[in-house]
Write a protein that holds these residues in place. Structure first.
Motif, PDB file in Angstrom:
ATOM      1  N   ARG A 274     -62.038 -71.117  28.843  1.00 25.81           N
ATOM      2  CA  ARG A 274     -60.922 -72.040  29.059  1.00 25.81           C
ATOM      3  C   ARG A 274     -59.643 -71.282  29.371  1.00 25.81           C
ATOM      4  O   ARG A 274     -58.840 -71.711  30.207  1.00 25.81           O
ATOM      5  CB  ARG A 274     -60.715 -72.920  27.828  1.00 25.81           C
ATOM      6  CG  ARG A 274     -61.819 -73.948  27.594  1.00 25.81           C
ATOM      7  CD  ARG A 274     -61.474 -74.831  26.415  1.00 25.81           C
ATOM      8  NE  ARG A 274     -60.344 -75.696  26.715  1.00 25.81           N
ATOM      9  CZ  ARG A 274     -59.589 -76.295  25.788  1.00 25.81           C
ATOM     10  NH1 ARG A 274     -59.838 -76.079  24.500  1.00 25.81           N
ATOM     11  NH2 ARG A 274     -58.598 -77.070  26.132  1.00 25.81           N
ATOM     12  N   GLY A 277     -59.693 -70.123  32.897  1.00 25.43           N
ATOM     13  CA  GLY A 277     -59.453 -71.260  33.781  1.00 25.43           C
ATOM     14  C   GLY A 277     -57.989 -71.613  33.895  1.00 25.43           C
ATOM     15  O   GLY A 277     -57.474 -71.824  35.007  1.00 25.43           O
ATOM     16  N   SER A 280     -56.070 -68.921  35.843  1.00 27.69           N
ATOM     17  CA  SER A 280     -56.314 -69.049  37.288  1.00 27.69           C
ATOM     18  C   SER A 280     -55.545 -70.214  37.881  1.00 27.69           C
ATOM     19  O   SER A 280     -54.916 -70.089  38.945  1.00 27.69           O
ATOM     20  CB  SER A 280     -57.818 -69.224  37.540  1.00 27.69           C
ATOM     21  OG  SER A 280     -58.541 -68.088  37.106  1.00 27.69           O
ATOM     22  N   ASP A 281     -55.585 -71.363  37.195  1.00 24.71           N
ATOM     23  CA  ASP A 281     -54.855 -72.533  37.694  1.00 24.71           C
ATOM     24  C   ASP A 281     -53.356 -72.278  37.726  1.00 24.71           C
ATOM     25  O   ASP A 281     -52.665 -72.637  38.697  1.00 24.71           O
ATOM     26  CB  ASP A 281     -55.151 -73.744  36.808  1.00 24.71           C
ATOM     27  CG  ASP A 281     -56.574 -74.251  36.967  1.00 24.71           C
ATOM     28  OD1 ASP A 281     -57.215 -73.885  37.976  1.00 24.71           O
ATOM     29  OD2 ASP A 281     -57.044 -74.997  36.090  1.00 24.71           O
ATOM     30  N   ARG A 472     -57.836 -79.378  30.483  1.00 25.77           N
ATOM     31  CA  ARG A 472     -57.826 -78.113  29.749  1.00 25.77           C
ATOM     32  C   ARG A 472     -56.798 -78.136  28.639  1.00 25.77           C
ATOM     33  O   ARG A 472     -56.115 -77.175  28.384  1.00 25.77           O
ATOM     34  CB  ARG A 472     -57.556 -76.933  30.693  1.00 25.77           C
ATOM     35  CG  ARG A 472     -58.690 -76.706  31.684  1.00 25.77           C
ATOM     36  CD  ARG A 472     -58.608 -75.288  32.226  1.00 25.77           C
ATOM     37  NE  ARG A 472     -59.773 -75.025  33.049  1.00 25.77           N
ATOM     38  CZ  ARG A 472     -59.786 -75.134  34.380  1.00 25.77           C
ATOM     39  NH1 ARG A 472     -58.704 -75.496  35.017  1.00 25.77           N
ATOM     40  NH2 ARG A 472     -60.878 -74.876  35.059  1.00 25.77           N
TER      41      ARG A 472
END
Length: 472
Positions: A274, A277, A280-281, A472
């Motif tokens: 998580r 993620g 990266s976002d 998330r």
């Protein structure tokens, strides 16, 4: 939850973009009223003082923010340690100025400027509490009010003809007003006690964070000091104007993003997938906005400097272009240090941070006498090209964030920005416009080209970016 995130970010960026606007006003006034030499002297003195303050702040603030529990005795310990170390630093800096600076004026300026350390450190525990509770409204209020009062005070001092004192006055007044606002908003009684075991643990945890931060901040502020030693105050003034044009938006935006990102990353530190993620976002969204922004500054540097600051600062144009490209590259791994703090693995990049900083300062020392401010700008570019892959390697070691995630989060903004740059570079010379119309037209062409290129590479970007605030 999504609305809460958006409101939090709104307050963060109300503060940060407000600071950009206010700082730009005061800096334009200084550029008009002060000579490059006067601006250079004030910049070097404040740079030395701020390096000390940032070192202490880093030891205390981020480890306290990520602490699972914070008791009153912890707050008292951090506060009184901050006060004591600040007072000791004021004495040491003042004595050092008397010993190594022959000018009484420089001695007084350095001694008075060092008081900023005390105000900065007194505010840390209040900032920690507000970051932990996401009270960014109060943080925004204190910073904006401090900037308004400090900027007004600095401009008055400049108008009175006191030269470099204007830069010092602004910094002191701003920090003093900030701490008053924080204390007024949180009227807690801080007991006079220091918990030895907690302080030792805090210093142990904060030391790697401080060294990383000091490495980065020594680079930004130490460049001015080394450049002043090798090339003189006039060159520092020119370089500082170029650096300030980059640092005003970069610091405001980066600090706002990191203030929000650290507690968010820390809450996901036990789930590496998580965390990868959201890193990266966050990198993709930040790069989408910031990579074309800084590359756009490089493309329009001549218009920006000549139209806003005047022809006497023309030598700063090539420095500004190199520094803007450096900032654009820095977006690719901008969350690396914050993510490592969140998972308590700052040591994995510690050696790389320190080594590349020393290398950059060494290059400034070698290149400064010959190339002046351009030597410093090139040194910062070399350092960014070296540290970015090392930061990605550190993230990979700590949480498994590899090169695939790195390229996936950044390649679209880089390609679209390069398309924008080629288009503006090709079209700009053929525009039959001058002055602000020429600048505005270049910005419009660049924005349109970038939007089209990015949409071709990533047609669903609005929907996916929106998910970051709801997932998330």
């Amino acid at each position: 939850m999504a609305n809460h995130r958006l409101v939090t970010l709104l307050w963060i960026f109300t503060e940060k973009f407000g600071l950009i606007f206010l700082s730009m006003i005061t800096f334009v006034v200084y550029a008009r009223l002060l000579t490059p030499t006067e601006l250079g002297v004030g910049t070097v003195i404040i740079a030395i003082v701020e390096m000390v303050g940032l070192l202490y702040s880093s030891v205390l603030e981020d480890p306290l923010v990520r602490a699972k529990r914070l008791e009153d005795r912890h707050i008292s310990t951090a506060f009184w340690f901050a006060v004591l170390i600040s007072l000791a630093s004021i004495v040491v800096i003042s004595l050092a100025a008397m010993l190594y600076t022959p000018s009484p004026a420089l001695q007084w300026m350095t001694a008075v400027a060092s008081v900023k350390i005390l105000f900065t450190m007194m505010a840390r525990v209040y900032v920690v509490q507000m970051r932990r509770t996401s009270n960014f409204k109060r943080l925004a209020s204190r910073t904006l009010l401090g900037k308004i009062v400090g900027g007004a005070g600095g401009i008055v001092v400049a108008l009175w003809g006191f030269g470099a004192w204007a830069v010092i006055a602004q910094a002191l007044i701003m920090e003093f007003v900030c701490v008053l606002v924080l204390m007024n908003g949180d009227r807690r009684r801080i007991a006079l006690c220091i918990d030895g075991p907690f302080l030792r643990e805090l210093l142990k945890t904060g030391a790697p964070v401080a060294i990383n931060t000091l490495s980065t901040q020594t680079l930004q502020r130490g460049v001015n000091v080394v450049l002043g030693m090798t090339a003189g105050a006039h060159v520092v003034g020119m370089f500082n104007l170029a650096m300030r044009i980059i640092d005003l938006p970069r610091s405001a935006i980066y600090n706002g993003l990191m203030s929000y990102a650290l507690p968010v990353f820390a809450r996901r530190s036990s789930d590496p997938l998580r965390l990868i993620g959201i890193i990266s976002d966050s990198t993709a969204i930040s790069g989408f906005l910031l990579t074309p922004f800084f590359l756009g500054i490089a493309l329009t540097a001549e218009d920006i400097v000549l139209l806003i600051f005047g022809a006497k600062w023309a030598d700063a144009i090539p420095m500004l272009q190199v520094l803007a490209i450096t900032a654009a590259i820095g977006n690719l791994a901008m969350y690396a240090t914050t993510a490592l703090v969140a998972v308590n693995h700052t040591r994995v990049t510690l050696k790389a941070e320190v080594t590349t900083t020393l290398l950059a300062l060494g290059l400034v020392y070698l290149l400064g006498p010959t190339f002046g401010g351009m030597g410093a700008a090139l040194a910062l570019l070399v350092r960014m090209l070296l540290i970015t892959p090392l930061q990605v390697r550190g993230l990979n070691t700590a949480i498994g964030y590899g090169w695939g995630a790195f390229f996936e989060s950044g390649y679209r903004s880089v390609i679209a920005s390069l398309v924008m740059a080629v288009t503006v570079f090709s079209v700009s010379p053929h525009l039959a416009l001058q002055g602000f119309l020429h600048l505005a037209c270049n910005i419009a062409i660049g924005a349109l080209t970038y939007a089209l290129a990015y949409s071709v590479l990533h047609p669903r970007w609005p929907q996916e970016f929106k998910l970051v605030f709801t997932a998330r």
